[in-house]
Design an enzyme around this catalytic site. Structure first.
Site, short mmCIF file in Angstrom:
data_model
loop_
_atom_site.label_atom_id
_atom_site.label_comp_id
_atom_site.label_asym_id
_atom_site.label_seq_id
_atom_site.Cartn_x
_atom_site.Cartn_y
_atom_site.Cartn_z
N SER A 126 0.84 -1.20 0.00
CA SER A 126 0.00 0.00 0.00
C SER A 126 0.87 1.25 0.00
O SER A 126 1.95 1.27 0.62
CB SER A 126 -0.87 0.00 1.26
OG SER A 126 -1.50 1.25 1.42
N TYR A 150 -1.22 -0.36 10.48
CA TYR A 150 -1.48 -1.08 9.23
C TYR A 150 -0.31 -0.90 8.25
O TYR A 150 0.20 -1.87 7.67
CB TYR A 150 -2.79 -0.55 8.63
CG TYR A 150 -3.03 -0.94 7.20
CD1 TYR A 150 -3.34 -2.25 6.85
CD2 TYR A 150 -2.95 0.01 6.18
CE1 TYR A 150 -3.56 -2.60 5.53
CE2 TYR A 150 -3.18 -0.33 4.87
CZ TYR A 150 -3.47 -1.63 4.54
OH TYR A 150 -3.68 -1.96 3.24
N LYS A 154 2.63 -3.63 6.54
CA LYS A 154 2.96 -3.76 5.11
C LYS A 154 4.46 -3.58 4.90
O LYS A 154 5.09 -4.28 4.11
CB LYS A 154 2.18 -2.73 4.29
CG LYS A 154 0.68 -2.98 4.23
CD LYS A 154 0.37 -4.23 3.42
CE LYS A 154 -1.12 -4.49 3.33
NZ LYS A 154 -1.45 -5.78 2.74
P1 NAD Z 1 -10.78 -7.07 1.61
O1 NAD Z 1 -10.94 -7.09 3.06
O2 NAD Z 1 -11.99 -6.83 0.75
O3 NAD Z 1 -10.11 -8.42 1.11
C1 NAD Z 1 -9.18 -9.14 1.90
C2 NAD Z 1 -9.63 -10.59 1.89
O4 NAD Z 1 -8.73 -11.33 2.71
C3 NAD Z 1 -11.04 -10.78 2.44
O5 NAD Z 1 -11.80 -11.58 1.55
C4 NAD Z 1 -10.81 -11.48 3.76
O6 NAD Z 1 -11.87 -12.34 4.10
C5 NAD Z 1 -9.51 -12.21 3.49
N1 NAD Z 1 -8.76 -12.53 4.71
C6 NAD Z 1 -8.54 -11.72 5.79
N2 NAD Z 1 -7.81 -12.38 6.70
C7 NAD Z 1 -7.58 -13.61 6.20
C8 NAD Z 1 -6.89 -14.75 6.68
N3 NAD Z 1 -6.28 -14.75 7.89
N4 NAD Z 1 -6.85 -15.86 5.91
C9 NAD Z 1 -7.44 -15.88 4.70
N5 NAD Z 1 -8.11 -14.84 4.19
C10 NAD Z 1 -8.18 -13.71 4.93
O7 NAD Z 1 -9.64 -5.99 1.26
P2 NAD Z 1 -9.15 -5.46 -0.13
O8 NAD Z 1 -9.49 -4.03 -0.20
O9 NAD Z 1 -9.57 -6.38 -1.23
O10 NAD Z 1 -7.58 -5.55 0.08
C11 NAD Z 1 -6.80 -6.62 -0.44
C12 NAD Z 1 -5.35 -6.39 -0.09
O11 NAD Z 1 -4.93 -5.14 -0.64
C13 NAD Z 1 -5.10 -6.29 1.42
O12 NAD Z 1 -3.88 -6.91 1.70
C14 NAD Z 1 -5.02 -4.81 1.67
O13 NAD Z 1 -4.23 -4.53 2.78
C15 NAD Z 1 -4.37 -4.34 0.37
N6 NAD Z 1 -4.66 -2.93 0.07
C16 NAD Z 1 -5.95 -2.49 0.00
C17 NAD Z 1 -6.22 -1.14 -0.28
C18 NAD Z 1 -7.64 -0.63 -0.34
O14 NAD Z 1 -7.84 0.60 -0.33
N7 NAD Z 1 -8.66 -1.46 -0.45
C19 NAD Z 1 -5.16 -0.24 -0.48
C20 NAD Z 1 -3.85 -0.73 -0.43
C21 NAD Z 1 -3.61 -2.08 -0.16
C1 UD1 Z 2 -7.00 5.54 3.76
C2 UD1 Z 2 -6.01 5.09 4.80
C3 UD1 Z 2 -4.79 4.52 4.08
C4 UD1 Z 2 -5.20 3.42 3.12
C5 UD1 Z 2 -6.22 4.01 2.12
C6 UD1 Z 2 -6.71 3.02 1.12
C7 UD1 Z 2 -6.34 6.50 6.77
C8 UD1 Z 2 -5.73 7.59 7.61
N1 UD1 Z 2 -5.63 6.19 5.66
O1 UD1 Z 2 -6.36 6.52 3.00
O2 UD1 Z 2 -3.86 4.02 5.02
O3 UD1 Z 2 -4.08 2.95 2.41
O4 UD1 Z 2 -7.33 4.49 2.87
O5 UD1 Z 2 -7.47 2.02 1.74
O6 UD1 Z 2 -7.34 5.92 7.09
N2 UD1 Z 2 -12.36 11.82 3.32
C9 UD1 Z 2 -13.27 12.74 3.80
N3 UD1 Z 2 -14.37 12.27 4.46
C10 UD1 Z 2 -14.60 10.93 4.66
C11 UD1 Z 2 -13.67 10.01 4.15
C12 UD1 Z 2 -12.54 10.48 3.49
O7 UD1 Z 2 -13.09 13.94 3.64
O8 UD1 Z 2 -15.60 10.59 5.29
C13 UD1 Z 2 -11.17 12.31 2.60
C14 UD1 Z 2 -9.87 11.96 3.29
O9 UD1 Z 2 -9.49 12.94 4.22
C15 UD1 Z 2 -8.93 11.89 2.06
C16 UD1 Z 2 -9.83 11.38 0.94
O10 UD1 Z 2 -11.16 11.68 1.34
O11 UD1 Z 2 -8.46 13.17 1.73
C17 UD1 Z 2 -9.73 9.88 0.70
O12 UD1 Z 2 -9.93 9.22 1.95
P1 UD1 Z 2 -9.94 7.62 2.06
O13 UD1 Z 2 -10.81 7.05 1.00
O14 UD1 Z 2 -10.26 7.28 3.48
O15 UD1 Z 2 -8.46 7.21 1.72
P2 UD1 Z 2 -7.07 7.72 2.36
O16 UD1 Z 2 -7.28 8.70 3.43
O17 UD1 Z 2 -6.17 8.13 1.24
#
Ligand code: NAD
Ligand code: UD1
Length: 336
Positions: A126, A150, A154
């Protein structure tokens, strides 16, 4: 038919989109998930979109015995490791659980991959590992200063994967730093099925437009940005999924560990996202100005040049498409 790819967390938001893109590219995806943050109901949608059966291993990624069975039962050639816990706020109060699943899960997986002779791995990292970057756009060489639990889980996994590749030249590892994944599958059949009140901006706007929530609190109108609201790099989840297919194809002819930003390369403010969402859904989004959210940063967006050069990948879908696809998913119910 190309190889079999294990997608841990394949029932989740990002993993499910990766499964579909892998199938479209001719791979045979296998899902491993314990449904900690997803539901088995996604599997029938995956089979329909993949156009082929998608085997499911219901297991915890920390469970080495279950992992060994998965590698025994399926001819796995590579792994895309998405399984993990991702709620930034929750992690602050439950650090042990987050290190256990995110770090412990990656270690168990790498150990069993080593035993099974499978050395190709794509890891979901991330952009949160950067914390507040000094320079924009953010390149992969920027300092890693995650300011939440978190993000530190990572960073630890990234470090140990690079150490692994250094210690044993067989490993082929792509560490992908996602910026802000958003949107949903263009079919309207897959998306983020938030439990409770979503934390991220786009899922929140979906619930407000649908009348499930009243208003969005804008976290700060006094940031040093042109309109005073926070700027982020929103990346369509299908573009992100395509980046994983490109990474696997790159790893087929590479060794060692590579770290790449996956982002669109441009930033949008909160007000711009709200305006784009209103245009997509044709409804007014009520907003109130609120104090800054602890841990937030003003502005960051990716320099995706390295991914573009190495993977021949770039984001193709714009903010309007992100909002339109998220809204289509919401109109279909927004859940499985
Ligand atoms: P998500 O929660 O929708 O998907 C994660 C999946 O992993 C889920 O289906 C959950 O059931 C499964 N899981 C959790 N713990 C587990 C375990 N112990 N064993 C097996 N399965 C398990 O999240 P996502 O948004 O799809 O994220 C996927 C990956 O990408 C994660 O590693 C997350 O940290 C990373 N990531 C997500 C974002 C985001 O904004 N969504 C941003 C950066 C990185
Ligand atoms: C958040 C996480 C980040 C993670 C990313 C993607 C925090 C502090 N950071 O980032 O670690 O990698 O999600 O999953 O939680 N916003 C509002 N009102 C809201 C929600 C969001 O104004 O109710 C704004 C935030 O301040 C930001 C933007 O919208 O400027 C995007 O927010 P969000 O979707 O939560 O993502 P990140 O803050 O970038």
């Amino acid at each position: 038919m190309k190889e079999t790819i294990l997608v841990t967390g394949g029932a989740g938001y990002i993993g499910s989109h990766i499964v579909v893109e892998l199938a479209r590219a001719g791979y045979a995806p296998v899902v491993l998930d314990n449904f900690a943050n997803s539901t088995p109901a996604v599997m029938s949608r995956l089979q329909a979109l993949a156009g082929r059966p998608v085997p499911l291993v219901t297991a915890d990624v920390r469970d080495a015995v279950a992992l060994r069975s998965a590698f025994h039962d399926h001819p796995i050639a590579a792994v895309v490791h998405c399984a993990g816990l991702k709620a930034v706020g929750e992690a602050e109060g439950r650090p042990l659980a987050y290190y256990d699943v995110n770090v412990g899960g990656a270690i168990a997986l790498a150990e069993v991959m080593g035993e099974a002779g499978v050395a190709t791995l794509v890891f979901s990292s991330s952009a949160t590992v950067y914390g507040q970057p000094d320079d924009l756009p953010v390149t992969e060489d920027a300092a890693l200063r995650p300011h939440n639990v978190y993000g530190r889980t990572k960073r630890v996994v990234e470090d140990f994967l690079r150490d692994l590749a250094h210690a044993n030249a067989n490993w082929r590892i792509a560490i992908l730093r996602y910026f802000n994944p958003a949107g949903a599958h263009s079919s309207g059949m897959l998306g983020e099925a938030s439990r409770g009140r979503p934390n991220n901006l786009v899922p929140l706007l979906c619930k407000i437009a649908a009348g499930e929530l009243a208003e969005v609190a804008i976290y700060g109108g006094d940031w040093p940005t042109p309109d005073g609201t926070g700027i982020r790099d929103y990346l369509h989840v299908q573009d992100l999924a395509e980046g994983h297919v490109a990474a696997l194809s790159y790893l087929a002819a590479a060794t060692g560990a590579i770290t790449l930003n996956l982002g669109a390369g441009s930033g949008h403010s909160v007000l711009e996202v709200i305006a784009a969402f209103e245009a997509s859904c044709g409804r007014k989004i009520t907003r109130v100005m609120s104090p800054r959210r602890p841990g937030d940063v003003a502005c960051y967006y990716a320099d995706p040049a390295r991914a573009e050069a190495i993977l021949d990948w770039r984001a193709k879908r714009d903010l309007g498409t992100i909002c339109a696809d998220a809204w289509r998913w919401q109109k279909n119910g927004g859940r499985y």
